[in-house]
Design an enzyme around this catalytic site. Structure first.
Site, PDB file in Angstrom:
ATOM      1  N   GLU A   1      31.178 -15.947  12.502  1.00 23.67           N
ATOM      2  CA  GLU A   1      32.600 -16.267  12.623  1.00 23.67           C
ATOM      3  C   GLU A   1      32.976 -16.730  14.035  1.00 23.67           C
ATOM      4  OE1 GLU A   1      33.953 -12.482  11.517  1.00 23.67           O
ATOM      5  OE2 GLU A   1      33.563 -12.769   9.376  1.00 23.67           O
TER       6      GLU A   1
ATOM      7  N   HIS B   1      27.883  -7.247  11.773  1.00 20.22           N
ATOM      8  CA  HIS B   1      27.666  -7.775  10.436  1.00 20.22           C
ATOM      9  C   HIS B   1      27.131  -6.666   9.546  1.00 20.22           C
ATOM     10  CE1 HIS B   1      25.990 -10.247   7.154  1.00 20.22           C
ATOM     11  NE2 HIS B   1      26.905 -11.123   7.510  1.00 20.22           N
TER      12      HIS B   1
END
Length: 361
Positions: free
Chosen positions: A303, A244
């Site tokens: 995700e 991320h």
């Protein structure tokens, strides 16, 4: 100069704080742990919008339900041309039909739009007629009913509600920044939301969960996880669901959604096995990434378990980004109103590195 505006502060906000070092998300003074699975999406939307509109109702349920019923009129424009597009593009086109503006009425219609239009597109692409909204249901329950054509179970509605809350806002991410830039021009909330949808569509932002299903299906069995992942990395492929831009530790939203998947799987004959398989893939990926890239913080992000949750709720992977927009639209609208309340036109500088004109001798 900062490439990609890394570490550049572009706004002050009361809406959310992403603590990348501690792995913590705060939404309007409340931690994600305190909200996910406990507060409804309607409650969190009201938390985000508080103070930015006059006369907001104390209960968002009836207002949002009425907005779903109102925007359903635009589903009549869903023709074969739109159905030939990807769900996110078709949903965006239908959303663009709504009147622009800055009022609370406009905001409610925009919050309802991704839910109503995505459901109609998904059903249309499956050769089925759209389902009219039921304004008396919660937003999550009505979304699932409009997609599936039947009332969802309480567990299904709660799982989707948890997801919508989890992704409702997340700092100054790409789509939220795009929405704030557009809002700063006084273009209207509709224009800001359309900009957010367009940014979310990109595979480096909200367009990533779909390929995770492809990855899981490609791996097939836990035993195949290690060689599949190693081969993917050897080809230079980006491993979706890991790493991320902000979090240096595990994304707290991943844990919130993993809990939601586990709760949804209770009493199921299929999902527990799918979850166990996904956990095996996750552990293999984390071990390989730590070995191959020890200098980078590449942990599980939102995700990965988003894909598992939305798959379990029978959303097609092609529509995963649309479901992301159903949750994030509340945050886009809040940020747009915050920008309108006190922000200037956003106009950063650039550094010219191109050729200079030749000076005449």
């Amino acid at each position: 100069m900062s490439d990609g505006l890394e570490d550049v502060v572009a706004a002050e906000t009361v809406l959310s704080e992403v603590d990348g070092q501690a792995g913590r998300l705060i939404i309007r003074g409340r931690s994600l742990d305190d909200l996910a699975g406990r507060a409804s999406y309607e409650d969190v939307a009201r938390l985000l919008w508080g103070g930015f509109f006059d006369g907001l109702p104390s209960d968002f349920g009836p207002a949002l339900g009425a907005a779903r019923a109102e925007v359903f009129a635009e589903v009549s424009a869903l023709d074969t041309g739109l159905l030939a597009l990807s769900p996110i593009e078709a949903m965006r086109a239908l959303t663009a039909r709504l009147a622009d503006g800055d009022s609370a009425d406009v905001a409610f219609r925009l919050m309802a739009a991704p839910a109503v239009f995505t459901a109609a597109v998904v059903r249309g692409q499956a050769g089925e007629a759209p389902v009219r909204p039921d304004p008396t249901l919660s937003h999550a329950a009505d979304i699932l009913r409009m997609v599936k054509g039947r009332p969802p179970s309480q567990a299904e509605a709660q799982a989707l509600d948890t997801y919508l809350v989890t992704v409702s806002d997340h700092g100054l991410n790409a789509s939220t920044f795009a929405a704030r830039v557009i809002a700063s021009t006084r273009a209207g909330l509709g224009s800001a939301v359309l900009g957010g949808i367009s940014a979310l569509k990109g595979p480096l932002h909200g367009g990533a969960p779909g390929p995770i299903i492809d990855m899981l299906d490609g791996i097939g069995t836990p035993e195949n996880a290690k060689p599949w992942i190693e081969q993917a990395l050897a080809r230079g492929d980006r491993l979706m669901g890991f790493g991320h831009r902000v979090y240096r530790v595990r994304d707290p939203r991943a844990d919130a959604l993993k809990k939601a998947v586990r709760r949804l799987g209770e009493g199921s004959n299929v999902l527990p096995g799918r979850l166990a398989f996904a956990e095996a893939v996750e552990q293999a990926a984390l071990a390989i990434l730590k070995e191959r890239k020890p200098d980078r913080a590449l942990d599980t992000n939102v995700e990965f378990y988003t894909a598992l949750l939305l798959e379990a709720l029978a959303f097609p992977p092609s529509a995963f980004t649309c479901v992301f927009a159903m949750g994030r639209v509340a945050g886009w609208i809040a940020h747009a109103r915050e920008q309108l309340a006190g922000g200037r036109l956003i106009r950063p500088q650039s550094v010219y590195v191109g050729p200079m004109p030749k000076v005449a001798a």
